[in-house]
Design a protein around this motif. Sequence first.
Motif, PDB file in Angstrom:
ATOM      1  N   VAL A 215       0.841  -1.190   0.000  1.00  0.00           N
ATOM      2  CA  VAL A 215       0.000   0.000   0.000  1.00  0.00           C
ATOM      3  C   VAL A 215       0.880   1.245   0.000  1.00  0.00           C
ATOM      4  O   VAL A 215       1.917   1.279   0.679  1.00  0.00           O
ATOM      5  N   PRO A 216       0.524   2.269  -0.779  1.00  0.00           N
ATOM      6  CA  PRO A 216       1.271   3.532  -0.674  1.00  0.00           C
ATOM      7  C   PRO A 216       1.292   4.005   0.773  1.00  0.00           C
ATOM      8  O   PRO A 216       0.262   4.003   1.449  1.00  0.00           O
ATOM      9  N   GLU A 217       2.449   4.397   1.249  1.00  0.00           N
ATOM     10  CA  GLU A 217       2.601   4.719   2.667  1.00  0.00           C
ATOM     11  C   GLU A 217       1.601   5.776   3.126  1.00  0.00           C
ATOM     12  O   GLU A 217       1.098   5.716   4.260  1.00  0.00           O
ATOM     13  N   ALA A 218       1.281   6.724   2.256  1.00  0.00           N
ATOM     14  CA  ALA A 218       0.358   7.796   2.632  1.00  0.00           C
ATOM     15  C   ALA A 218      -1.049   7.287   2.918  1.00  0.00           C
ATOM     16  O   ALA A 218      -1.859   8.015   3.509  1.00  0.00           O
ATOM     17  N   GLU A 219      -1.355   6.061   2.503  1.00  0.00           N
ATOM     18  CA  GLU A 219      -2.702   5.519   2.681  1.00  0.00           C
ATOM     19  C   GLU A 219      -2.750   4.380   3.694  1.00  0.00           C
ATOM     20  O   GLU A 219      -3.692   3.593   3.717  1.00  0.00           O
ATOM     21  N   CYS A 220      -1.739   4.318   4.559  1.00  0.00           N
ATOM     22  CA  CYS A 220      -1.708   3.267   5.575  1.00  0.00           C
ATOM     23  C   CYS A 220      -2.939   3.317   6.481  1.00  0.00           C
ATOM     24  O   CYS A 220      -3.554   2.283   6.775  1.00  0.00           O
ATOM     25  N   SER A 221      -3.289   4.500   6.954  1.00  0.00           N
ATOM     26  CA  SER A 221      -4.420   4.598   7.876  1.00  0.00           C
ATOM     27  C   SER A 221      -5.712   4.176   7.202  1.00  0.00           C
ATOM     28  O   SER A 221      -6.569   3.529   7.826  1.00  0.00           O
ATOM     29  N   ARG A 232      -1.541  -8.931   5.549  1.00  0.00           N
ATOM     30  CA  ARG A 232      -0.446  -8.137   6.118  1.00  0.00           C
ATOM     31  C   ARG A 232      -0.168  -6.931   5.235  1.00  0.00           C
ATOM     32  O   ARG A 232       0.042  -7.059   4.024  1.00  0.00           O
ATOM     33  N   LEU A 233      -0.140  -5.748   5.840  1.00  0.00           N
ATOM     34  CA  LEU A 233       0.120  -4.518   5.099  1.00  0.00           C
ATOM     35  C   LEU A 233       1.610  -4.203   5.099  1.00  0.00           C
ATOM     36  O   LEU A 233       2.282  -4.277   6.127  1.00  0.00           O
ATOM     37  N   ILE A 234       2.121  -3.828   3.916  1.00  0.00           N
ATOM     38  CA  ILE A 234       3.495  -3.351   3.795  1.00  0.00           C
ATOM     39  C   ILE A 234       3.457  -1.993   3.101  1.00  0.00           C
ATOM     40  O   ILE A 234       3.060  -1.906   1.930  1.00  0.00           O
ATOM     41  N   PRO A 235       3.842  -0.926   3.789  1.00  0.00           N
ATOM     42  CA  PRO A 235       3.832   0.396   3.162  1.00  0.00           C
ATOM     43  C   PRO A 235       5.025   0.577   2.231  1.00  0.00           C
ATOM     44  O   PRO A 235       6.129   0.094   2.512  1.00  0.00           O
ATOM     45  N   VAL A 236       4.802   1.282   1.122  1.00  0.00           N
ATOM     46  CA  VAL A 236       5.877   1.513   0.148  1.00  0.00           C
ATOM     47  C   VAL A 236       5.823   2.955  -0.328  1.00  0.00           C
ATOM     48  O   VAL A 236       4.761   3.568  -0.389  1.00  0.00           O
ATOM     49  N   THR A 237       6.991   3.471  -0.665  1.00  0.00           N
ATOM     50  CA  THR A 237       7.101   4.803  -1.262  1.00  0.00           C
ATOM     51  C   THR A 237       7.837   4.770  -2.596  1.00  0.00           C
ATOM     52  O   THR A 237       7.717   5.691  -3.393  1.00  0.00           O
ATOM     53  N   THR A 238       8.601   3.698  -2.825  1.00  0.00           N
ATOM     54  CA  THR A 238       9.363   3.555  -4.068  1.00  0.00           C
ATOM     55  C   THR A 238       9.327   2.107  -4.533  1.00  0.00           C
ATOM     56  O   THR A 238       9.059   1.188  -3.747  1.00  0.00           O
ATOM     57  N   LEU A 239       9.635   1.917  -5.807  1.00  0.00           N
ATOM     58  CA  LEU A 239       9.744   0.561  -6.347  1.00  0.00           C
ATOM     59  C   LEU A 239      10.855  -0.193  -5.627  1.00  0.00           C
ATOM     60  O   LEU A 239      10.677  -1.367  -5.260  1.00  0.00           O
ATOM     61  N   LYS A 240      11.989   0.444  -5.411  1.00  0.00           N
ATOM     62  CA  LYS A 240      13.096  -0.215  -4.712  1.00  0.00           C
ATOM     63  C   LYS A 240      12.672  -0.657  -3.317  1.00  0.00           C
ATOM     64  O   LYS A 240      12.994  -1.772  -2.878  1.00  0.00           O
ATOM     65  N   GLY A 241      11.947   0.203  -2.616  1.00  0.00           N
ATOM     66  CA  GLY A 241      11.489  -0.161  -1.285  1.00  0.00           C
ATOM     67  C   GLY A 241      10.554  -1.350  -1.315  1.00  0.00           C
ATOM     68  O   GLY A 241      10.610  -2.220  -0.426  1.00  0.00           O
ATOM     69  N   ALA A 242       9.682  -1.415  -2.318  1.00  0.00           N
ATOM     70  CA  ALA A 242       8.762  -2.550  -2.448  1.00  0.00           C
ATOM     71  C   ALA A 242       9.529  -3.844  -2.712  1.00  0.00           C
ATOM     72  O   ALA A 242       9.244  -4.889  -2.106  1.00  0.00           O
ATOM     73  N   VAL A 243      10.510  -3.783  -3.613  1.00  0.00           N
ATOM     74  CA  VAL A 243      11.319  -4.971  -3.912  1.00  0.00           C
ATOM     75  C   VAL A 243      12.095  -5.414  -2.679  1.00  0.00           C
ATOM     76  O   VAL A 243      12.128  -6.607  -2.335  1.00  0.00           O
ATOM     77  N   ASP A 244      12.720  -4.467  -1.990  1.00  0.00           N
ATOM     78  CA  ASP A 244      13.500  -4.804  -0.794  1.00  0.00           C
ATOM     79  C   ASP A 244      12.610  -5.448   0.271  1.00  0.00           C
ATOM     80  O   ASP A 244      13.018  -6.414   0.940  1.00  0.00           O
ATOM     81  N   SER A 245      11.401  -4.927   0.434  1.00  0.00           N
ATOM     82  CA  SER A 245      10.491  -5.472   1.446  1.00  0.00           C
ATOM     83  C   SER A 245      10.085  -6.898   1.105  1.00  0.00           C
ATOM     84  O   SER A 245      10.041  -7.774   1.980  1.00  0.00           O
ATOM     85  N   LEU A 246       9.769  -7.139  -0.151  1.00  0.00           N
ATOM     86  CA  LEU A 246       9.363  -8.489  -0.548  1.00  0.00           C
ATOM     87  C   LEU A 246      10.524  -9.473  -0.415  1.00  0.00           C
ATOM     88  O   LEU A 246      10.323 -10.630  -0.007  1.00  0.00           O
TER      89      LEU A 246
END
Length: 259
Positions: A215-221, A232-246
């Motif tokens: 989910v875009p971090e700004a829309e976590c709430s 399970r929610l994972i907030p992301v702000t960039t493509l790199k951050g999404a890849v790193d999280s996965l």
Amino acid sequence: MLSRLTRPQVLAVCALPVVALLATAVFAPLPFSVAQPGLTADVLGRNQGAPVITIEGAPTHRTTGQLRMTTIEATGPDASVHLGDVLGSWFDTDRAVMPRDAVYPNGDGVEEIEEYNEEQMKESQDAATAAALGYLDLDGTDVDVRLRLEDVGGPSAGLLFSLGIVDKLGAGDLTGGRVVAGTGTITPAGRVGAVGGVPLKTQAARRDGATVFLVPEAECSDARAELPDGLRLIPVTTLKGAVDSLRALETGKGEVPAC
């Protein structure tokens, strides 16, 4: 000769305008759309018999699991939504009332809106391809990426398109066999943007088997508001951050952010 009205008669006369206003409110169309969880589609798989992602000019890898983009379904721009529809949707967690202007461009007809959504989808696909190839440091003139997803418009599948391309071209497996869903726009530089309708999209994702939602971090709430059990929610702000999280989720090494 004037006659005096009794108290009940006075109340009845005064009530008439109120009744008229209430009747107007009940039956008059309102500037809202009623939305519900829509379809999801695995960008690593096929849609209406054809691969969603086709890549030529570079070797691809076998993927496991799924990356499901999510949508909402809303009443059409020319549909009449009345007070009863609005009140009913407020008490139904599977539906949401949204300003029509937030769903459809203001002042456009049905055909114009469809064309606009198609243009938004095409721009999103181009941005997703540029972001993924940029992340992988691949030359877009040598690698030909084609994206195909029928009957879906708008830009909100951008993040999932990019992840699908990265999963097919990059080393390793992003999903680890899981059903991962998500939403978010993407820029050619790989920035993830907010989209709207997230609570309904999380419901669509869980319905179709997802256990992880990006989910875009700004829309976590917003995502937490009606979060289905087991997602399970994972907030992301960039493509790199999404890849790193996965990858951290798959390997158990590194931090996996949470909303």
